[in-house]
Design a protein around this motif. Structure first.
Motif, mmCIF file in Angstrom:
data_model
loop_
_atom_site.group_PDB
_atom_site.id
_atom_site.type_symbol
_atom_site.label_atom_id
_atom_site.label_comp_id
_atom_site.label_asym_id
_atom_site.label_seq_id
_atom_site.Cartn_x
_atom_site.Cartn_y
_atom_site.Cartn_z
ATOM 1 N N PHE A 25 -16.186 -1.429 -12.356
ATOM 2 C CA PHE A 25 -15.306 -2.584 -12.364
ATOM 3 C C PHE A 25 -16.166 -3.839 -12.388
ATOM 4 C CE2 PHE A 25 -13.433 0.428 -9.135
ATOM 5 C CZ PHE A 25 -12.743 1.178 -10.071
ATOM 6 N N LYS B 183 -10.198 -8.509 -13.968
ATOM 7 C CA LYS B 183 -11.060 -7.356 -13.733
ATOM 8 C C LYS B 183 -11.207 -6.610 -15.045
ATOM 9 C CE LYS B 183 -8.993 -5.988 -9.892
ATOM 10 N NZ LYS B 183 -8.408 -5.096 -8.927
ATOM 11 N N VAL C 48 -12.244 -3.044 -16.334
ATOM 12 C CA VAL C 48 -12.460 -1.667 -15.912
ATOM 13 C C VAL C 48 -12.991 -0.930 -17.129
ATOM 14 C CG1 VAL C 48 -11.375 0.410 -14.984
ATOM 15 C CG2 VAL C 48 -10.545 -1.849 -14.298
ATOM 16 N N GLU D 30 -7.313 -0.511 -10.100
ATOM 17 C CA GLU D 30 -8.426 -0.097 -10.958
ATOM 18 C C GLU D 30 -8.390 1.397 -11.260
ATOM 19 O OE1 GLU D 30 -9.057 -1.241 -7.797
ATOM 20 O OE2 GLU D 30 -9.847 -3.266 -8.040
#
Length: 164
Positions: free
Chosen positions: A49, A56, A58, A77
């Motif tokens: 991440f 974010k 991922v 996530e």
């Protein structure tokens, strides 16, 4: 919500992009350059991440390919990692052990599979068998259209031959 999906090779070459939020072409190029440099240079033991511009990112590496998804800061996530894995499993089933070249030469299929899984940045279909059936139906329609186009071109060729 997923804002965009990037598939990047280990060399930093973009193999597939899908944008679910509006970005100008200039901004897209900047995002790709920035994220590909950041993600490719990260070590294999680091977290998957990345905090980026209030979002974010991922990502997960499969062989020589990084699959990245940009999500809101408060999204889960682990769910995004599962979506990435789900996409790769469906690609594996379709291509039979998918590799980077499959995506290069059949990018339209990779986009179609992604569109069956995600719509507007949200998970649409989580059942691998359902996605597989939809892809098979699409392939059957494409084959039928090719056969029809071939027969029409044969009819046209015969008609032009008979006229001359």
């Amino acid at each position: 919500m997923i804002h965009f999906v990037l598939l990047i090779s280990r060399q930093g070459k973009v193999r597939l992009t899908k944008w679910y939020s509006p970005y100008s072409q200039k901004e897209r190029i900047k995002i790709i350059r920035e994220l590909s440099g950041t993600i490719v240079s990260r070590g294999p033991k680091l977290c998957k991440f990345v905090e980026w511009r209030g979002y974010k990112v991922v990502y997960r590496r499969y062989a020589g390919l990084y699959i990245c998804m940009c999500v809101n800061h408060d999204d889960n996530e682990l769910e995004i990692l599962e979506i990435i894995h789900h996409y790769v499993v469906v690609l594996d089933r379709y291509f039979g052990n998918v590799c980077e070249l499959d995506l290069v030469f059949n990018f339209h299929k990779a986009y179609y599979i992604l569109d069956e899984i995600l719509i507007a940045g949200e998970l649409q279909e989580s059942n691998k068998r359902t996605v597989g059936r939809l892809i098979e139906a699409q392939d059957a329609m494409v084959e039928a259209a090719k056969e029809e186009a071939s027969s029409i071109s044969n009819i046209i060729a015969q008609a032009t031959k008979n006229v001359s």
